[in-house]
Design a protein around this motif. Structure first.
Motif, PDB file in Angstrom:
ATOM      1  N   ILE A 118       5.040  -7.630  28.061  1.00 12.99           N
ATOM      2  CA  ILE A 118       4.363  -6.911  29.140  1.00 12.99           C
ATOM      3  C   ILE A 118       3.470  -5.847  28.507  1.00 12.99           C
ATOM      4  CG2 ILE A 118       4.653  -5.564  31.240  1.00 12.99           C
ATOM      5  CD1 ILE A 118       7.497  -6.675  31.406  1.00 12.99           C
ATOM      6  N   GLN A 119       2.189  -5.899  28.852  1.00  9.51           N
ATOM      7  CA  GLN A 119       1.271  -4.951  28.244  1.00  9.51           C
ATOM      8  C   GLN A 119       0.115  -4.653  29.190  1.00  9.51           C
ATOM      9  OE1 GLN A 119      -0.787  -6.191  24.671  1.00  9.51           O
ATOM     10  NE2 GLN A 119      -0.483  -4.181  23.762  1.00  9.51           N
ATOM     11  N   THR A 120      -0.385  -3.409  29.126  1.00  6.53           N
ATOM     12  CA  THR A 120      -1.519  -3.039  29.953  1.00  6.53           C
ATOM     13  C   THR A 120      -2.188  -1.811  29.376  1.00  6.53           C
ATOM     14  OG1 THR A 120      -2.244  -2.438  32.178  1.00  6.53           O
ATOM     15  CG2 THR A 120      -0.116  -1.592  31.467  1.00  6.53           C
ATOM     16  N   ALA A 121      -3.475  -1.693  29.664  1.00  3.40           N
ATOM     17  CA  ALA A 121      -4.195  -0.459  29.337  1.00  3.40           C
ATOM     18  C   ALA A 121      -3.867   0.566  30.410  1.00  3.40           C
ATOM     19  CB  ALA A 121      -5.691  -0.723  29.280  1.00  3.40           C
ATOM     20  N   PRO A 122      -3.980   1.867  30.098  1.00  2.00           N
ATOM     21  CA  PRO A 122      -3.607   2.900  31.060  1.00  2.00           C
ATOM     22  C   PRO A 122      -4.264   2.760  32.427  1.00  2.00           C
ATOM     23  CG  PRO A 122      -4.000   3.873  28.903  1.00  2.00           C
ATOM     24  CD  PRO A 122      -4.412   2.436  28.805  1.00  2.00           C
ATOM     25  N   SER A 123      -5.481   2.226  32.467  1.00  5.86           N
ATOM     26  CA  SER A 123      -6.203   2.144  33.736  1.00  5.86           C
ATOM     27  C   SER A 123      -6.046   0.791  34.415  1.00  5.86           C
ATOM     28  CB  SER A 123      -7.690   2.432  33.507  1.00  5.86           C
ATOM     29  OG  SER A 123      -8.237   1.487  32.602  1.00  5.86           O
ATOM     30  N   GLU A 124      -5.261  -0.127  33.833  1.00  8.31           N
ATOM     31  CA  GLU A 124      -5.128  -1.476  34.379  1.00  8.31           C
ATOM     32  C   GLU A 124      -3.708  -1.733  34.873  1.00  8.31           C
ATOM     33  OE1 GLU A 124      -6.231  -4.139  31.344  1.00  8.31           O
ATOM     34  OE2 GLU A 124      -8.324  -3.506  31.243  1.00  8.31           O
ATOM     35  N   LYS A 125      -3.608  -2.805  35.644  1.00 10.05           N
ATOM     36  CA  LYS A 125      -2.287  -3.235  36.099  1.00 10.05           C
ATOM     37  C   LYS A 125      -1.567  -3.966  34.975  1.00 10.05           C
ATOM     38  CE  LYS A 125      -3.366  -3.656  41.032  1.00 10.05           C
ATOM     39  NZ  LYS A 125      -3.361  -4.568  42.200  1.00 10.05           N
ATOM     40  N   ASN A 126      -0.247  -4.008  35.101  1.00 12.01           N
ATOM     41  CA  ASN A 126       0.540  -4.699  34.084  1.00 12.01           C
ATOM     42  C   ASN A 126       0.202  -6.185  34.035  1.00 12.01           C
ATOM     43  OD1 ASN A 126       1.794  -2.350  33.441  1.00 12.01           O
ATOM     44  ND2 ASN A 126       3.683  -2.780  34.534  1.00 12.01           N
ATOM     45  N   ILE A 127       0.112  -6.693  32.816  1.00 13.83           N
ATOM     46  CA  ILE A 127      -0.138  -8.117  32.590  1.00 13.83           C
ATOM     47  C   ILE A 127       1.027  -8.668  31.783  1.00 13.83           C
ATOM     48  CG2 ILE A 127      -1.592  -9.803  31.408  1.00 13.83           C
ATOM     49  CD1 ILE A 127      -2.853  -8.749  33.921  1.00 13.83           C
ATOM     50  N   LEU A 128       1.461  -9.878  32.140  1.00 14.68           N
ATOM     51  CA  LEU A 128       2.554 -10.528  31.432  1.00 14.68           C
ATOM     52  C   LEU A 128       1.988 -11.682  30.623  1.00 14.68           C
ATOM     53  CD1 LEU A 128       3.655  -9.811  34.582  1.00 14.68           C
ATOM     54  CD2 LEU A 128       5.788 -10.359  33.444  1.00 14.68           C
ATOM     55  N   GLN A 129       2.213 -11.639  29.320  1.00  9.14           N
ATOM     56  CA  GLN A 129       1.781 -12.703  28.429  1.00  9.14           C
ATOM     57  C   GLN A 129       3.017 -13.298  27.773  1.00  9.14           C
ATOM     58  OE1 GLN A 129      -0.686 -10.327  25.908  1.00  9.14           O
ATOM     59  NE2 GLN A 129      -2.531 -10.696  27.116  1.00  9.14           N
ATOM     60  N   GLY A 130       3.134 -14.594  27.857  1.00 10.55           N
ATOM     61  CA  GLY A 130       4.337 -15.178  27.282  1.00 10.55           C
ATOM     62  C   GLY A 130       4.282 -16.677  27.167  1.00 10.55           C
ATOM     63  N   ILE A 131       5.395 -17.225  26.747  1.00 11.71           N
ATOM     64  CA  ILE A 131       5.520 -18.662  26.552  1.00 11.71           C
ATOM     65  C   ILE A 131       6.788 -19.151  27.232  1.00 11.71           C
ATOM     66  CG2 ILE A 131       4.280 -18.642  24.365  1.00 11.71           C
ATOM     67  CD1 ILE A 131       7.049 -18.858  22.983  1.00 11.71           C
ATOM     68  N   ILE A 132       6.786 -20.424  27.595  1.00  9.85           N
ATOM     69  CA  ILE A 132       8.017 -21.077  28.043  1.00  9.85           C
ATOM     70  C   ILE A 132       8.210 -22.351  27.230  1.00  9.85           C
ATOM     71  CG2 ILE A 132       7.933 -20.126  30.382  1.00  9.85           C
ATOM     72  CD1 ILE A 132       7.002 -22.900  31.346  1.00  9.85           C
ATOM     73  N   LEU A 133       9.455 -22.630  26.925  1.00  6.34           N
ATOM     74  CA  LEU A 133       9.803 -23.801  26.117  1.00  6.34           C
ATOM     75  C   LEU A 133      10.890 -24.583  26.835  1.00  6.34           C
ATOM     76  CD1 LEU A 133       9.679 -25.422  23.432  1.00  6.34           C
ATOM     77  CD2 LEU A 133      11.433 -23.857  22.563  1.00  6.34           C
ATOM     78  N   ASP A 134      10.674 -25.864  27.011  1.00  3.42           N
ATOM     79  CA  ASP A 134      11.660 -26.722  27.662  1.00  3.42           C
ATOM     80  C   ASP A 134      12.902 -26.850  26.771  1.00  3.42           C
ATOM     81  OD1 ASP A 134      13.171 -28.855  28.745  1.00  3.42           O
ATOM     82  OD2 ASP A 134      11.381 -29.796  29.570  1.00  3.42           O
ATOM     83  N   ILE A 135      14.052 -26.391  27.280  1.00  2.88           N
ATOM     84  CA  ILE A 135      15.304 -26.441  26.500  1.00  2.88           C
ATOM     85  C   ILE A 135      16.362 -27.278  27.225  1.00  2.88           C
ATOM     86  CG2 ILE A 135      14.926 -24.247  25.329  1.00  2.88           C
ATOM     87  CD1 ILE A 135      16.841 -22.971  27.398  1.00  2.88           C
ATOM     88  N   THR A 136      15.898 -28.193  28.076  1.00  2.50           N
ATOM     89  CA  THR A 136      16.827 -28.993  28.879  1.00  2.50           C
ATOM     90  C   THR A 136      17.806 -29.777  28.002  1.00  2.50           C
ATOM     91  OG1 THR A 136      15.131 -29.201  30.580  1.00  2.50           O
ATOM     92  CG2 THR A 136      17.009 -30.721  30.697  1.00  2.50           C
ATOM     93  N   GLU A 137      17.293 -30.401  26.943  1.00  5.19           N
ATOM     94  CA  GLU A 137      18.168 -31.203  26.081  1.00  5.19           C
ATOM     95  C   GLU A 137      19.200 -30.323  25.375  1.00  5.19           C
ATOM     96  OE1 GLU A 137      18.223 -34.445  26.224  1.00  5.19           O
ATOM     97  OE2 GLU A 137      16.626 -34.225  27.714  1.00  5.19           O
ATOM     98  N   ARG A 138      18.775 -29.106  24.969  1.00  7.06           N
ATOM     99  CA  ARG A 138      19.725 -28.189  24.348  1.00  7.06           C
ATOM    100  C   ARG A 138      20.826 -27.795  25.320  1.00  7.06           C
ATOM    101  NH1 ARG A 138      18.064 -22.192  23.336  1.00  7.06           N
ATOM    102  NH2 ARG A 138      19.408 -21.889  25.144  1.00  7.06           N
ATOM    103  N   LYS A 139      20.439 -27.533  26.583  1.00  8.70           N
ATOM    104  CA  LYS A 139      21.423 -27.169  27.602  1.00  8.70           C
ATOM    105  C   LYS A 139      22.403 -28.316  27.846  1.00  8.70           C
ATOM    106  CE  LYS A 139      20.618 -22.960  29.053  1.00  8.70           C
ATOM    107  NZ  LYS A 139      21.677 -21.933  29.072  1.00  8.70           N
ATOM    108  N   LYS A 140      21.895 -29.539  27.863  1.00  7.65           N
ATOM    109  CA  LYS A 140      22.772 -30.700  28.038  1.00  7.65           C
ATOM    110  C   LYS A 140      23.757 -30.811  26.885  1.00  7.65           C
ATOM    111  CE  LYS A 140      19.652 -33.593  30.805  1.00  7.65           C
ATOM    112  NZ  LYS A 140      18.846 -34.842  30.823  1.00  7.65           N
ATOM    113  N   ALA A 141      23.261 -30.546  25.662  1.00  6.90           N
ATOM    114  CA  ALA A 141      24.146 -30.592  24.493  1.00  6.90           C
ATOM    115  C   ALA A 141      25.212 -29.511  24.577  1.00  6.90           C
ATOM    116  CB  ALA A 141      23.323 -30.435  23.223  1.00  6.90           C
ATOM    117  N   GLU A 142      24.820 -28.306  25.032  1.00  5.34           N
ATOM    118  CA  GLU A 142      25.788 -27.209  25.170  1.00  5.34           C
ATOM    119  C   GLU A 142      26.849 -27.556  26.208  1.00  5.34           C
ATOM    120  OE1 GLU A 142      23.456 -23.824  26.153  1.00  5.34           O
ATOM    121  OE2 GLU A 142      22.766 -23.470  24.094  1.00  5.34           O
ATOM    122  N   GLU A 143      26.411 -28.133  27.331  1.00  4.44           N
ATOM    123  CA  GLU A 143      27.361 -28.527  28.378  1.00  4.44           C
ATOM    124  C   GLU A 143      28.313 -29.603  27.873  1.00  4.44           C
ATOM    125  OE1 GLU A 143      25.059 -29.699  31.737  1.00  4.44           O
ATOM    126  OE2 GLU A 143      24.285 -27.670  32.116  1.00  4.44           O
ATOM    127  N   ALA A 144      27.782 -30.533  27.069  1.00  4.33           N
ATOM    128  CA  ALA A 144      28.632 -31.587  26.507  1.00  4.33           C
ATOM    129  C   ALA A 144      29.674 -30.994  25.563  1.00  4.33           C
ATOM    130  CB  ALA A 144      27.774 -32.620  25.782  1.00  4.33           C
TER     131      ALA A 144
END
Length: 353
Positions: A118-144
């Protein structure tokens, strides 16, 4: 000089464009999806990498405003996201990671790991910059793995229960080789102690989380076993239980079960020498995070000349030792009936709804 400066600028711009194109190719060929959100209700998307197609959407779906990021969140996470936005109204720079579920365009549910800055200049609104990574297979392995661990624990409790039952049966069979009443009684007492522990592992085997047991159900099973063990059906001696609806951890349940076994057995062996009917009551109550276990009978009463804390009886010695083990206190009341009260606390208990 102007022409030379313009030429240098053009060359630098060309290099920058090549680097930008190369970075775009790297991102769009990776499993990591890059987002830029506005920190507003429902998270409108300002930028998303082209590899958003891996979950079925297009860049245009988000940039046009037809779909906001909150629209693809699983319902159980939407409120959490809005709460998190409200917690960061004045933050200039922050970052957080979280895992949650989203919907693909086709309606499938996938797990993703989000890393956001989360980053913004003092005069601007907050901006969210980020990434998402599909971890479905990892979650399935953890559940197993969790399921395999659960099966392993169940198998351990089942084997321990079976082994304890074998020991209990061997003690009973061995007792039949003796005629001396005291020796036979000692074997049977040991058998009952082993059986009280076996019942704990049986309850854990049937328990949902295998870390706590339904103590009311356990007590009923233990009293039923003691009724049969001491042939109380023929004497009409009733064993009654009134147990608070709680689940107790094994570290408390095992010593508590043995305490009940010892005191109830003591009542059945000595409280009704000539009577053909009577009552032995076991109650467990919870008040202000403190439990009170009470075991009482309406038999002939505990002898006045015996101090239960200083006695040759192995059973009563075990009781005082086990009470200390659970950091509890014990007291004996003689008010026309014998009543032992044990007070203790159990931090890991769960109250049944």
């Amino acid at each position: 000089r102007i022409e030379k400066a313009l030429k240098q600028y053009a060359e630098q711009l060309e290099v920058s464009n090549k680097i930008k194109e190369e970075m775009e190719r790297v991102v769009n060929s990776s499993p990591v999806i890059v987002f830029k959100w506005r920190m507003e209700k429902d998270w409108p998307v300002e930028f998303v990498s082209e590899n958003i197609t891996q979950i079925g959407y297009t860049v245009e779906d988000f940039i046009s405003g037809r779909i906001k990021y909150a629209d693809i969140l699983h319902p159980e996470y939407r409120e959490k996201f809005h709460s998190r936005l409200e917690q960061h109204p004045d933050i200039r720079s922050d970052q957080f990671n979280q895992e949650y579920r989203i919907f693909t365009k086709s309606g499938d549910v996938r797990w993703v790991d989000e890393r956001t800055f989360i980053q913004t200049a003092p005069s601007e609104k907050n901006i969210l910059q980020g990434i998402i990574l599909d971890i479905t297979e990892r979650k399935k392995a953890e559940e197993a793995l969790l399921k395999a661990e659960e099966i392993r624990k169940k198998e351990i409790h089942h084997r321990v229960k079976n082994n304890l039952q074998v020991i209990s049966s061997l003690l009973f069979l061995e007792s039949e080789n003796f005629k001396d009443k005291e020796i036979v009684e000692a074997f049977l007492d040991s058998r009952n102690r082993v059986r009280s522990m076996a019942l704990i592992h049986e309850e854990l085997y049937q328990s949902g989380d295998m870390s706590t047991i339904d103590f009311a159900d356990y007590t009923r099973n233990l009293l039923n076993f003691l009724t049969r063990s001491y042939f109380m059906e023929s004497k009409n001696i009733k064993l009654n239980s009134q147990i608070e609806n709680v689940y107790l951890g094994m570290d408390t349940a095992i010593p508590l079960g043995m305490i009940i076994n010892e005191l109830v057995s003591n009542s059945l062996k000595h409280g009704f020498p000539d009577a053909i009917e009577g009552n032995v009551n076991v109650t467990l109550e919870l008040d202000n995070n403190e439990f009170t276990l009470q075991i009482s009978d309406d038999g002939i009463g505990f002898p006045e000349n015996i101090n239960f804390r200083q006695t040759a009886s192995l059973g009563l010695q075990l009781v005082t030792t086990l009470v200390e083990q659970i950091n509890g206190t014990i007291e004996l009341e003689r008010n026309g009936r014998t009543s032992f009260k044990i007070h203790f606390k159990e931090l890991k208990c769960k109250v049944k709804v």
